[in-house]
Motif scaffolding. Sequence first.
Motif, short mmCIF file in Angstrom:
data_model
loop_
_atom_site.label_atom_id
_atom_site.label_comp_id
_atom_site.label_asym_id
_atom_site.label_seq_id
_atom_site.Cartn_x
_atom_site.Cartn_y
_atom_site.Cartn_z
N PHE A 1 0.88 -1.18 0.00
CA PHE A 1 0.00 0.00 0.00
C PHE A 1 0.91 1.22 0.00
CE2 PHE A 1 -2.97 2.54 3.07
CZ PHE A 1 -3.42 3.33 2.02
N ASP A 2 0.63 2.19 -0.87
CA ASP A 2 1.63 3.25 -1.06
C ASP A 2 1.79 4.18 0.14
OD1 ASP A 2 -0.51 5.06 -1.45
OD2 ASP A 2 0.64 6.19 -2.93
N GLY B 1 -4.94 8.88 3.01
CA GLY B 1 -5.62 7.69 2.49
C GLY B 1 -7.13 7.73 2.60
N GLU B 2 -7.65 8.50 3.52
CA GLU B 2 -9.11 8.61 3.66
C GLU B 2 -9.43 9.84 4.51
OE1 GLU B 2 -10.53 5.09 5.65
OE2 GLU B 2 -9.17 5.41 7.32
N VAL B 3 -10.72 10.10 4.65
CA VAL B 3 -11.15 11.32 5.34
C VAL B 3 -10.64 11.35 6.79
CG1 VAL B 3 -13.18 12.57 6.17
CG2 VAL B 3 -13.18 11.55 3.89
N ASN C 1 -2.70 16.52 7.66
CA ASN C 1 -3.59 15.79 6.76
C ASN C 1 -3.01 15.85 5.36
OD1 ASN C 1 -5.85 14.42 5.85
ND2 ASN C 1 -7.21 16.21 5.84
N LEU C 2 -2.79 14.70 4.75
CA LEU C 2 -2.24 14.65 3.39
C LEU C 2 -3.24 13.96 2.48
CD1 LEU C 2 0.40 13.65 5.44
CD2 LEU C 2 1.53 14.23 3.32
N TYR C 3 -3.23 14.35 1.22
CA TYR C 3 -4.13 13.74 0.25
C TYR C 3 -3.37 13.37 -1.02
CZ TYR C 3 -6.96 13.82 -3.97
OH TYR C 3 -7.49 13.51 -5.21
N GLY C 4 -3.71 12.24 -1.57
CA GLY C 4 -3.17 11.89 -2.88
C GLY C 4 -3.45 10.44 -3.22
N PRO C 5 -3.46 10.12 -4.51
CA PRO C 5 -3.60 8.74 -4.94
C PRO C 5 -2.24 8.12 -5.25
CG PRO C 5 -4.02 10.20 -6.78
CD PRO C 5 -3.58 11.07 -5.64
N THR C 6 -2.17 6.81 -5.27
CA THR C 6 -0.93 6.09 -5.63
C THR C 6 -0.40 6.62 -6.97
OG1 THR C 6 -1.96 4.17 -4.60
CG2 THR C 6 0.00 3.75 -5.91
N ASP D 1 -11.68 11.63 -8.10
CA ASP D 1 -12.09 12.21 -6.81
C ASP D 1 -12.75 13.55 -7.10
OD1 ASP D 1 -10.97 10.27 -5.17
OD2 ASP D 1 -9.05 11.31 -5.03
N TYR E 1 -11.79 17.89 -0.16
CA TYR E 1 -12.13 16.63 -0.81
C TYR E 1 -13.62 16.36 -0.58
CZ TYR E 1 -12.19 11.49 -1.23
OH TYR E 1 -12.46 10.19 -1.57
N ARG F 1 -15.42 10.21 -3.73
CA ARG F 1 -15.11 9.64 -5.04
C ARG F 1 -16.23 10.00 -6.00
NH1 ARG F 1 -10.64 7.98 -6.57
NH2 ARG F 1 -11.48 6.29 -7.84
N LYS G 1 -7.79 1.11 5.83
CA LYS G 1 -8.89 2.03 5.47
C LYS G 1 -10.21 1.38 5.89
CE LYS G 1 -6.82 4.14 1.37
NZ LYS G 1 -7.16 4.83 0.13
P1 AMP Z 1 -4.72 5.02 -2.68
O1 AMP Z 1 -4.33 5.17 -4.11
O2 AMP Z 1 -5.06 3.62 -2.29
O3 AMP Z 1 -3.72 5.64 -1.77
O4 AMP Z 1 -6.08 5.82 -2.49
C1 AMP Z 1 -6.16 7.13 -2.90
C2 AMP Z 1 -7.53 7.66 -2.62
O5 AMP Z 1 -7.75 7.77 -1.20
C3 AMP Z 1 -7.70 9.08 -3.14
O6 AMP Z 1 -7.99 9.08 -4.53
C4 AMP Z 1 -8.85 9.57 -2.28
O7 AMP Z 1 -10.09 9.10 -2.77
C5 AMP Z 1 -8.56 8.91 -0.93
N1 AMP Z 1 -7.80 9.83 -0.06
C6 AMP Z 1 -6.46 9.95 0.03
N2 AMP Z 1 -6.13 10.88 0.96
C7 AMP Z 1 -7.28 11.38 1.46
C8 AMP Z 1 -7.62 12.38 2.43
N3 AMP Z 1 -6.71 13.05 3.12
N4 AMP Z 1 -8.93 12.63 2.65
C9 AMP Z 1 -9.89 11.94 1.97
N5 AMP Z 1 -9.63 10.98 1.06
C10 AMP Z 1 -8.36 10.71 0.80
#
Ligand code: AMP
Length: 524
Positions: free
Chosen positions: A196-197, A270-272, A292-297, A404, A415, A418, A513
Amino acid sequence: MNVYDLMDKYSKTNLILRKYRNSSMKYEELIRKSDALASYIIKRFDNNKMPIVVCGHKEHLMLVCFLSCTKSGHAYIPVDSSMSKERIKYIVENSNSKLIFNISDNKLHLDNIDIKNCAEIETIINSHATMIPDKIYRVQDEDIHYIICTSGSTGKPKGVKTTSNCLKSFVNWALTLWDYSEGTHYVFMNQAPFSFDLSVMDLYLSLYTGSTLFSIDNQMISNMKELFSYLKSSDINIWVSTPSFAEMCLTDINFNNNLLPRLKVMLFCGEVLTNNCVQKLQNRFKYISIINLYGPTEATVAVTAIKIDTELSSNVNPLPVGYIKNDCKLFIVEKNNSVLNNDEDCLEFNGVSYRILPEGEKGEIIISGKSVSPGYFNNNEISKNVFSKRIINGIENRYYKTEDEGYIKDNLLYYCGRIDSQIKLDGLRIELENIANSLREIEFIENAVVLPVKKENKLQYLAAVVTLNKVLLKKDFEVGLVIKEKLKNLLSNYMIPRKIIIKEHLPMTINGKINRRLLTEELK
Ligand code: AMP
């Protein structure tokens, strides 16, 4: 300095790279063993740069294998031993890999693939003990460093290619998120499996800074008593986890400063991340920074971040997910139905045009810049739909369409869930995350998930699964009625879930998650 030279430098000291259960590994051991294993890989596969699958969980040998792959010019594909055999088989078959390092106890049998188990890997290391691979073989710059498999909507894993440049860009930025000063040695907590990234955050921040990676495993996560006694011995300074994992720990009152007296920073992704969760952490751990960080793999772990202080956690709900890193850009877009738009205002993915929306408007989040992956491995068809490129001033710019939804206000990204969590019920468009946010505003609700309940593929109604932050001396159905009554002040009637289920904990996936699939199954 690159990560290889940094690690060579740390290997000449006494620094401990890893603590896992009751054993530890020094940088010296990682370098010595990975040099030996890389020399073997070069000897066997000099002309074939296929990725190599590494299957295991939290064993020290996982890290030795990762590094030996990249030192010999191969990307590695981390696969967690908890994955089903079918999933592992699918990943291997789609990877062109001819070699698997299988550190787990799983018995894998795959035609025409050489599978080396732990004992065999150790024998190879011993028989190549004095060999040092030439630096020219190292994976670097635009080479693929690792491939992490994410779940596709079809259920089939997609392998996200991450280059060394993407990784470097992520690490350089992540080190600016707290008051890091060069030469400081930390203990990072590693909760996520290496498949998991999120684990890239703790693993590579440790490796770059000469710090110690303190890993917890699946078994501990299912036994809080064991987990807490292990954490107590940890000296952790930097916590890296999903919010769900922290929420699980918060259910025990012993999760506080006394348990982790050296904790300085908590990094969540990874999530809210809910206000409730942050406020509890702020009460239990007085002097920490929560980020709080946000991003996809597909854009390398995370691309936005923000420190959540007490002012934010008490005044802004839902919380923002942060400011974009300086070598990336965010765009909020919607599908373009008119042909009149100027090229500058649009982005194109597989022939479909998307119009860039002004600040404040809600739409799909697109990420561009140095962290964006070049695409999925061996999967051009799906890559085309979500990745695109543009040459700007002679430089190639990569774009990733996240699926997203979000909006930007004062340069901060918010955010909204999805895109595929938008559903239509009786013809009305509903965003499930919007309902979950309203549920979290109710004073006695800790966290909430809203799920569509289908019968024969037809949407029947919405159900909410909630956890409470206090004991209400009422029966569950009465609490459900109170919740519905309160929602009437927050939402339109058609958005109020028909069924409300109260749970003690929300179940977690192996990555940490919320396990929506399991909850959906339970609703059937
Ligand atoms: P993954 O690629 O498995 O790490 O999942 C990425 C997805 O997790 C993103 O596209 C979002 O939908 C969700 N995500 C990542 N960070 C956050 C965050 N801080 N708050 C809400 N959702 C998040």
